[in-house]
Design an enzyme around this catalytic site. Structure first.
Site, short mmCIF file in Angstrom:
data_model
loop_
_atom_site.label_atom_id
_atom_site.label_comp_id
_atom_site.label_asym_id
_atom_site.label_seq_id
_atom_site.Cartn_x
_atom_site.Cartn_y
_atom_site.Cartn_z
N SER A 133 0.85 -1.19 0.00
CA SER A 133 0.00 0.00 0.00
C SER A 133 0.88 1.23 0.00
CB SER A 133 -0.88 0.00 1.27
OG SER A 133 -1.54 1.25 1.43
N TYR A 146 -2.58 -0.72 10.49
CA TYR A 146 -2.45 -1.02 9.07
C TYR A 146 -1.09 -0.56 8.54
CZ TYR A 146 -3.76 -1.42 4.14
OH TYR A 146 -3.81 -1.77 2.80
#
Length: 219
Positions: A133, A146
């Site tokens: 990501s 995350y």
């Protein structure tokens, strides 16, 4: 023989579109998902699909066995994609919450990859694609769990790449930003499970996050 690829997290988003896109390009796609209803949807859309729950070692083992059975022991590529995001300030994250985030976003990937690698080494080639990501290299507030899981994916992927040098097994890492997916809905469920909004010093900020997560339409 068609090149085959095993993809995790195909119920929506990147996994879903990668599965259909590669299938349309002639690849043999094993599109996996955690929920049986997602598997049924993928089967109805013409893909080969079966369950793979990254939180469950027996599910991972079974999915690998099924993949290699169907492909006669050969697999061109593995796309580690399945995962979710847990919103929340770092100071509000319990060990239980962090463990759950890493179980899905890192530990499941490592276990799956380690089960696939012997087949790739035996055949003498392969590709491992890691869906990291933008948050794997640029942190954002209220995304600590995350962020940490994706930073870990980056370090693991770089190490794996070095260790596989000369094996003809190649590691690729992608770092996408926001896309249309069920990611937001899944993040909302995790937030409600692990974050105590009313007792947090960040209550007002959380209420703003909740308003954003609950609004209709695409994120």
């Amino acid at each position: 023989m068609k090149k085959s690829i095993l993809i995790t997290g195909c119920s929506s988003g990147i996994g879903y579109y990668a599965a259909h896109g590669l299938h349309a390009r002639g690849y043999r796609v094993f599109a996996t998902a955690r929920r049986q209803e997602s598997v049924e949807m993928l089967l109805a859309e013409g893909l080969e699909s079966f369950q793979l729950d990254l939180n469950d070692s027996s599910s991972i083992q079974h999915a690998v066995e099924e993949t290699l059975r169907r492909s006669n022991g050969e697999l061109y590529a593995l796309f580690n994609n399945g995962g979710y995001g847990l919103p929340g300030a770092v100071e509000d994250l319990r060990r239980e919450a962090l463990r759950a985030q890493f179980e899905t976003n890192l530990f499941g990937w490592v276990e799956l990859t380690n089960l696939i690698l012997p087949a790739m080494r035996k055949q003498g080639y392969g590709r491992i694609i890691q869906n990291s990501s933008v948050l794997g290299f640029a942190a954002m507030p209220f995304r600590g769990a995350y962020n940490a899981s994706k930073y870990a994916v980056e370090g693991w992927s770089d190490t794996l790449r070095l260790e596989l040098r000369g094996s003809r097994i190649f590691v690729s890492l992608i770092e996408p930003g926001p896309i249309l997916t069920q990611f937001r809905a899944n993040a909302m469920k995790a937030f409600e499970r692990y974050i105590d909004v009313e007792r947090s010093i960040h209550r007002e900020k959380y209420l703003a996050i909740l308003n954003r997560l609950n609004k209709p339409g695409p994120a």
